[in-house]
Enzyme design. Structure first.
Site, PDB file in Angstrom:
ATOM      1  N   TYR A  86      -0.817  -1.068  10.606  1.00 24.68           N
ATOM      2  CA  TYR A  86      -0.631  -1.969   8.832  1.00 24.68           C
ATOM      3  C   TYR A  86       0.276  -1.569   8.239  1.00 24.68           C
ATOM      4  O   TYR A  86       0.780  -2.059   7.339  1.00 24.68           O
ATOM      5  CB  TYR A  86      -2.584  -1.000   8.075  1.00 24.68           C
ATOM      6  CG  TYR A  86      -3.245  -0.641   7.147  1.00 24.68           C
ATOM      7  CD1 TYR A  86      -3.018  -2.152   6.893  1.00 24.68           C
ATOM      8  CD2 TYR A  86      -2.853  -0.137   6.139  1.00 24.68           C
ATOM      9  CE1 TYR A  86      -3.508  -2.480   4.723  1.00 24.68           C
ATOM     10  CE2 TYR A  86      -2.559  -0.023   5.028  1.00 24.68           C
ATOM     11  CZ  TYR A  86      -3.438  -1.394   4.248  1.00 24.68           C
ATOM     12  OH  TYR A  86      -3.748  -1.543   3.242  1.00 24.68           O
TER      13      TYR A  86
ATOM     14  N   SER B 192       0.605  -1.358  -0.435  1.00 19.17           N
ATOM     15  CA  SER B 192       0.245  -0.101  -0.096  1.00 19.17           C
ATOM     16  C   SER B 192       1.172   1.306   0.353  1.00 19.17           C
ATOM     17  O   SER B 192       2.103   1.239   0.868  1.00 19.17           O
ATOM     18  CB  SER B 192      -1.408   0.205   1.261  1.00 19.17           C
ATOM     19  OG  SER B 192      -1.881   1.645   1.417  1.00 19.17           O
TER      20      SER B 192
HETATM   21  N1  LIG Z   1      -8.165  -0.487  -1.887  1.00 19.37           N
HETATM   22  C1  LIG Z   1      -7.364   0.173  -1.847  1.00 19.37           C
HETATM   23  O1  LIG Z   1      -7.533   0.663  -1.818  1.00 19.37           O
HETATM   24  C2  LIG Z   1      -6.151   0.235  -1.065  1.00 19.37           C
HETATM   25  C3  LIG Z   1      -4.671   0.328  -1.110  1.00 19.37           C
HETATM   26  C4  LIG Z   1      -4.007   0.330  -1.004  1.00 19.37           C
HETATM   27  C5  LIG Z   1      -3.546  -1.318  -1.116  1.00 19.37           C
HETATM   28  N2  LIG Z   1      -4.835  -1.956  -0.970  1.00 19.37           N
HETATM   29  C6  LIG Z   1      -3.902  -3.334  -0.317  1.00 19.37           C
HETATM   30  O2  LIG Z   1      -4.452  -4.060  -1.954  1.00 19.37           O
HETATM   31  C7  LIG Z   1      -5.362  -5.340  -1.129  1.00 19.37           C
HETATM   32  C8  LIG Z   1      -7.091  -5.949  -1.417  1.00 19.37           C
HETATM   33  O3  LIG Z   1      -7.168  -4.614  -1.283  1.00 19.37           O
HETATM   34  P1  LIG Z   1      -9.089  -4.558  -1.032  1.00 19.37           P
HETATM   35  O4  LIG Z   1      -9.244  -3.199  -0.799  1.00 19.37           O
HETATM   36  O5  LIG Z   1      -9.081  -5.243  -2.672  1.00 19.37           O
HETATM   37  O6  LIG Z   1      -9.267  -5.182  -0.270  1.00 19.37           O
HETATM   38  P2  LIG Z   1     -11.249  -6.123   0.152  1.00 19.37           P
HETATM   39  O7  LIG Z   1     -11.539  -6.112  -1.232  1.00 19.37           O
HETATM   40  O8  LIG Z   1     -11.295  -5.648   1.128  1.00 19.37           O
HETATM   41  O9  LIG Z   1     -10.741  -8.010   0.756  1.00 19.37           O
HETATM   42  C9  LIG Z   1      -9.657  -8.408   1.160  1.00 19.37           C
HETATM   43  C10 LIG Z   1      -9.553  -9.859   1.120  1.00 19.37           C
HETATM   44  O10 LIG Z   1      -8.657 -10.322   1.773  1.00 19.37           O
HETATM   45  C11 LIG Z   1      -9.391 -11.239   1.993  1.00 19.37           C
HETATM   46  N3  LIG Z   1      -9.046 -11.204   3.672  1.00 19.37           N
HETATM   47  C12 LIG Z   1      -9.805 -10.558   4.818  1.00 19.37           C
HETATM   48  N4  LIG Z   1      -8.994 -11.186   5.742  1.00 19.37           N
HETATM   49  C13 LIG Z   1      -8.297 -11.862   5.974  1.00 19.37           C
HETATM   50  C14 LIG Z   1      -7.813 -12.925   6.847  1.00 19.37           C
HETATM   51  N5  LIG Z   1      -7.733 -12.793   8.335  1.00 19.37           N
HETATM   52  N6  LIG Z   1      -6.585 -13.878   5.804  1.00 19.37           N
HETATM   53  C15 LIG Z   1      -7.030 -14.268   4.850  1.00 19.37           C
HETATM   54  N7  LIG Z   1      -8.034 -13.360   3.647  1.00 19.37           N
HETATM   55  C16 LIG Z   1      -8.401 -12.285   4.033  1.00 19.37           C
HETATM   56  C17 LIG Z   1     -11.606 -11.490   2.275  1.00 19.37           C
HETATM   57  O11 LIG Z   1     -11.764 -12.144   2.220  1.00 19.37           O
HETATM   58  P3  LIG Z   1     -13.467 -11.918   2.846  1.00 19.37           P
HETATM   59  O12 LIG Z   1     -14.549 -11.535   2.473  1.00 19.37           O
HETATM   60  O13 LIG Z   1     -13.961 -13.494   2.316  1.00 19.37           O
HETATM   61  O14 LIG Z   1     -13.775 -12.468   4.528  1.00 19.37           O
HETATM   62  C18 LIG Z   1     -11.461 -10.387   1.192  1.00 19.37           C
HETATM   63  O15 LIG Z   1     -10.968 -11.996   0.246  1.00 19.37           O
HETATM   64  C19 LIG Z   1      -4.561  -5.796   0.068  1.00 19.37           C
HETATM   65  O16 LIG Z   1      -3.083  -6.503   0.783  1.00 19.37           O
HETATM   66  C20 LIG Z   1      -4.739  -4.077   0.475  1.00 19.37           C
HETATM   67  O17 LIG Z   1      -4.226  -4.285   1.613  1.00 19.37           O
HETATM   68  C21 LIG Z   1      -5.953  -2.062  -0.605  1.00 19.37           C
END
Ligand SMILES: NC(=O)c1ccc[n+]([C@@H]2O[C@H](COP(=O)([O-])OP(=O)(O)OC[C@H]3O[C@@H](n4cnc5c(N)ncnc54)[C@H](OP(=O)(O)O)[C@@H]3O)[C@@H](O)[C@H]2O)c1
Length: 262
Positions: free
Chosen positions: A164, A151
């Site tokens: 985080y 991130s």
């Molecule tokens: N969205 C953003 O703006 C953003 C920005 C910077 C970085 N990121 C990074 O990008 C990645 C994806 O982010 P996102 O926003 O797309 O996430 P998201 O939609 O919230 O999805 C998170 C995923 O991780 C799974 N998960 C949650 N808790 C978990 C655990 N304890 N063990 C294993 N799996 C778990 C969830 O599964 P379930 O739903 O089945 O529980 C879901 O498949 C992450 O690594 C995040 O740090 C995101």
């Protein structure tokens, strides 16, 4: 450009929603066999699998919990037993902590040490566990791609969610060392650092906030999950011939969102 992904086995963790789901679908379109992991949402993971299958691809859903490190290994083993190995790992799953993205209003000293351990355990050691489980097979086959999803918070910081960003920054050091260690065996390791990304798991933002965030980026727009997915697929494919140990920042990484999480 040939991604050389036809028939490759790709494990995308945390692929039931958001960036992971978009990434899994993108790999499916490239002809890869895609393992989609979920934690709480088997039905959402099932939908991603069905979408890939509807496009003519092969996919399966596997439960993987970052807070159960033995379970991480079992999840990888299930994929290996099904398809014979894992060629590409996208370590994307995240433990947000609480009910979602970190709350910037929480003061540093109010985060218990147990929460630090849980966040670093899941988001850093959990990624190490994923790598440990896939790496021997990649070495044996002389080919592998690993993409660690970090991130912009890891480099830029943001008020509040220290654990985080701290855990995510550990991924950068991991990739640098691992690139040296695994490169001789044909395994390339890179980090993608998205910024504020529009996903299906994030509630819609007020237009004024979206505009303000977009104005702070070079392209004057925020990335969506598909933008990040395309970047991940490039790095985690045969189209990436020799790029390793690098941190790639997405255009949204410049967006500053101090009151809305990462
Ligand atoms: N969205 C953003 O703006 C953003 C920005 C910077 C970085 N990121 C990074 O990008 C990645 C994806 O982010 P996102 O926003 O797309 O996430 P998201 O939609 O919230 O999805 C998170 C995923 O991780 C799974 N998960 C949650 N808790 C978990 C655990 N304890 N063990 C294993 N799996 C778990 C969830 O599964 P379930 O739903 O089945 O529980 C879901 O498949 C992450 O690594 C995040 O740090 C995101």
């Amino acid at each position: 450009m040939d991604t050389e992904l036809e028939g490759r086995v790709v494990l995308v963790t945390g692929a039931s929603t958001g960036i992971g789901a978009a990434t899994a679908r993108a790999y499916g379109r490239e002809g890869a066999r895609v393992a989609v992991t979920y934690r709480h949402s088997p039905e959402k993971a099932g939908r991603v699998v069905a979408e890939i299958a509807a496009g003519g691809g092969q996919a399966c859903a596997v439960r993987l919990d970052l807070e159960d490190l033995d379970g991480v290994e079992r999840a990888v083993r299930a994929v290996v037993e099904r398809w014979g190995g894992v060629d590409v790992l996208v370590a994307n799953a995240v433990r947000w902590g609480g009910d979602g993205p970190p709350d910037p209003s929480v003061r540093f000293e109010h985060v218990p040490l147990a929460e630090w351990q849980a966040m670093i355990g899941a988001n850093l050691i959990g990624a190490v566990a994923q790598v440990r489980a896939v790496l021997p097979g990649m070495r044996a086959r002389g080919w592998g791609r690993i993409v660690l999803v970090s991130s912009s918070v890891a480099e830029e910081g943001v008020p509040g969610p220290g654990p985080y960003g701290t855990a995510k920054s550990g991924l950068h050091g991991l990739a640098r060392s691992l690139a040296w260690e695994a490169g001789r065996d044909g395994v390339l390791v890179n980090v993608v650092a998205p910024g504020f990304t529009l996903t299906d798991s994030r509630p819609p933002l007020p237009a004024a906030l979206t505009d303000r965030l977009a104005a702070g980026t070079p392209t004057r727009r925020l990335s969506d999950a598909e933008d990040v997915a395309r970047l991940v697929v490039f790095l985690g494919s045969g189209a990436n011939g020799n790029l390793t140990g690098e941190l790639v920042r997405d255009g949204s990484a410049a967006a500053r969102a101090p009151h809305t999480g990462p």
